[in-house]
Scaffold this motif. Sequence first.
Motif, PDB file in Angstrom:
ATOM      1  N   PRO A   2       0.932  -1.283  -0.122  1.00  0.00           N
ATOM      2  CA  PRO A   2      -0.088   0.110  -0.094  1.00  0.00           C
ATOM      3  C   PRO A   2       0.859   1.186  -0.113  1.00  0.00           C
ATOM      4  CG  PRO A   2       0.217  -0.898   2.259  1.00  0.00           C
ATOM      5  CD  PRO A   2       0.900  -1.599   1.567  1.00  0.00           C
ATOM      6  N   PHE A   3       1.127   1.759  -0.868  1.00  0.00           N
ATOM      7  CA  PHE A   3       2.105   2.861  -1.255  1.00  0.00           C
ATOM      8  C   PHE A   3       1.218   4.320  -2.015  1.00  0.00           C
ATOM      9  CE2 PHE A   3       6.380   0.540  -1.579  1.00  0.00           C
ATOM     10  CZ  PHE A   3       5.949   0.279  -0.207  1.00  0.00           C
ATOM     11  N   ILE A   4       1.484   5.255  -1.717  1.00  0.00           N
ATOM     12  CA  ILE A   4       1.021   6.488  -2.279  1.00  0.00           C
ATOM     13  C   ILE A   4       1.961   6.523  -3.601  1.00  0.00           C
ATOM     14  CG2 ILE A   4       0.064   7.610  -0.290  1.00  0.00           C
ATOM     15  CD1 ILE A   4       2.622   9.472  -0.547  1.00  0.00           C
ATOM     16  N   LEU A   5       1.366   7.278  -4.646  1.00  0.00           N
ATOM     17  CA  LEU A   5       2.302   7.456  -5.743  1.00  0.00           C
ATOM     18  C   LEU A   5       3.177   8.725  -5.626  1.00  0.00           C
ATOM     19  CD1 LEU A   5      -0.217   6.292  -8.582  1.00  0.00           C
ATOM     20  CD2 LEU A   5       1.419   5.216  -7.135  1.00  0.00           C
ATOM     21  N   ASN A   6       4.157   8.979  -5.702  1.00  0.00           N
ATOM     22  CA  ASN A   6       4.874  10.055  -5.604  1.00  0.00           C
ATOM     23  C   ASN A   6       6.241   9.873  -6.291  1.00  0.00           C
ATOM     24  OD1 ASN A   6       6.915   8.630  -3.875  1.00  0.00           O
ATOM     25  ND2 ASN A   6       6.116   9.637  -2.188  1.00  0.00           N
ATOM     26  N   ASN A   7       7.264  10.727  -6.499  1.00  0.00           N
ATOM     27  CA  ASN A   7       8.426  10.362  -7.274  1.00  0.00           C
ATOM     28  C   ASN A   7       9.207   9.300  -6.796  1.00  0.00           C
ATOM     29  OD1 ASN A   7       8.262  12.757  -9.119  1.00  0.00           O
ATOM     30  ND2 ASN A   7       9.224  14.141  -7.658  1.00  0.00           N
ATOM     31  N   ILE A   8       9.206   9.098  -5.519  1.00  0.00           N
ATOM     32  CA  ILE A   8      10.105   7.778  -5.215  1.00  0.00           C
ATOM     33  C   ILE A   8       9.333   6.621  -5.467  1.00  0.00           C
ATOM     34  CG2 ILE A   8      10.670   6.596  -3.021  1.00  0.00           C
ATOM     35  CD1 ILE A   8      11.105   9.317  -1.634  1.00  0.00           C
ATOM     36  N   THR A   9       8.170   6.146  -5.044  1.00  0.00           N
ATOM     37  CA  THR A   9       7.351   5.050  -5.556  1.00  0.00           C
ATOM     38  C   THR A   9       7.280   4.943  -7.062  1.00  0.00           C
ATOM     39  OG1 THR A   9       5.196   5.995  -5.112  1.00  0.00           O
ATOM     40  CG2 THR A   9       6.287   5.165  -3.506  1.00  0.00           C
ATOM     41  N   LEU A  10       7.078   5.920  -7.775  1.00  0.00           N
ATOM     42  CA  LEU A  10       6.955   5.604  -9.265  1.00  0.00           C
ATOM     43  C   LEU A  10       8.181   5.393  -9.871  1.00  0.00           C
ATOM     44  CD1 LEU A  10       4.902   9.247  -9.920  1.00  0.00           C
ATOM     45  CD2 LEU A  10       4.029   6.896 -10.363  1.00  0.00           C
ATOM     46  N   ASN A  11       9.292   5.362  -9.262  1.00  0.00           N
ATOM     47  CA  ASN A  11      10.523   5.079  -9.680  1.00  0.00           C
ATOM     48  C   ASN A  11      11.092   3.583  -9.091  1.00  0.00           C
ATOM     49  OD1 ASN A  11      11.549   7.385 -11.645  1.00  0.00           O
ATOM     50  ND2 ASN A  11      10.620   8.466  -9.801  1.00  0.00           N
ATOM     51  N   THR A  12      10.235   3.134  -8.351  1.00  0.00           N
ATOM     52  CA  THR A  12      10.544   1.927  -7.450  1.00  0.00           C
ATOM     53  C   THR A  12      10.490   0.577  -8.001  1.00  0.00           C
ATOM     54  OG1 THR A  12      10.373   3.182  -5.225  1.00  0.00           O
ATOM     55  CG2 THR A  12      10.155   0.795  -5.120  1.00  0.00           C
ATOM     56  N   SER A  13      11.413  -0.178  -8.032  1.00  0.00           N
ATOM     57  CA  SER A  13      10.881  -1.722  -8.175  1.00  0.00           C
ATOM     58  C   SER A  13      11.024  -2.568  -6.903  1.00  0.00           C
ATOM     59  CB  SER A  13      12.149  -2.373  -9.238  1.00  0.00           C
ATOM     60  OG  SER A  13      11.969  -3.614  -9.480  1.00  0.00           O
TER      61      SER A  13
END
Length: 405
Positions: free
Chosen positions: A318-329
Amino acid sequence: MKIIKKFSKLLKNEPLIIKRKLIHKLPKKIKGIILKFPKSAQIKDEILLTLDGHERKIFIFPSPSCPWGYMFQRPQQLARALAKEGHLVFYLVDTSFPYEPDWNVRSIFKIEPNLYLYNDNVDGKYLMDALLNHQLYVWQYWPHQLKTITNWESIHEGIYKIYDCIDFIETFDAYDTILNDFEISIQNSDCLLATAKTIENSLKCFEKEILYIPNAVAIEDFQEYKSLDWPNLEDIKNQKKKIIGYYGAIAEWFDFETIEYLATVNSEWIIVLVGEVYPAVEDRVKKMECLDNVKLLERISYDRIPYLLSSFDVAILPFILNNITLNTSPVKVFEYLAGGKNVVSSPLPEVLDIEGIFIGRTKEEFEEQIRKALELKSDEHIKTLKEIAEQHTWQKRVKKILEYI
């Protein structure tokens, strides 16, 4: 020697962890004496003994590093996978991490066949000296490591540089020259890796060939597990409710709103969150803990994760979408699948392309997807999930990189 005796006296009544942290801050020469680091000649001899006369690639993961005994993530997994392919790996650690095994490393410390933790108290200088006549492959994964590598290049000419762009730049602890170090590391690399497609796209401005190498899983670590004496987890299991589970960092990118919604409207579920709470969200976590069916457990070591995972009915991301999670594998997605668990995730770009994942774009949809996942539990379905995980192993990732090299 008088200074060392005086310092030792001051530390006498301090807790072990405090002692270690204070010792680490000492000048290298004094620290080396207190911690009894071997002489340079002995360290170099130990390094040469690991070569064992075999012709194989030598990979070095530089310092400062992700501590081996902390969160077991991409750098450690890649080091293991390279060693399993028969290559020699030195993974640098230091005494900034005051726990085992990192703290106890003096010279080299064997972890697995072909894989050694290394600390010579001079940032790898003796390692460079000992391997002067060998081709070295240096695996950089933080901009912070550029200084170490630059120093090594002044000693050793035969360094092939891999830059593994593992995260969005804002994820790292910032310092004055981080952006400059980041750009130099990329420009000077011989092999450039990207963990996510969004990162790959952002690197195209450097006009270099990029290998897309997302995260993965060590399947063998999840094929079987040992039962553990874990009273807090047993208390949760004894409640005979569906366990909706997550493990990993609980940080600014965590979707607290969705978790609170799930817990509020589903009293028949227990939501178990296992991991380190980041200081920035401590107040938010305390609010969430007020819910009776949200249970937080402390971060655990990697070897305990398979047993924890076995208790989940559904695993969530359960993650919000931000610059970090949009670039996360997310590593844990592959581990969830390897453990035979249905996964419900936020719509992260790197998750959308993985087969078999349930996607919840809103808190209501997230709940609906969990309900669907709870119904799918046949042996055949679990087998399918594990087969999906087998398509995403660290060994497969490493072989692709080795072919390029």
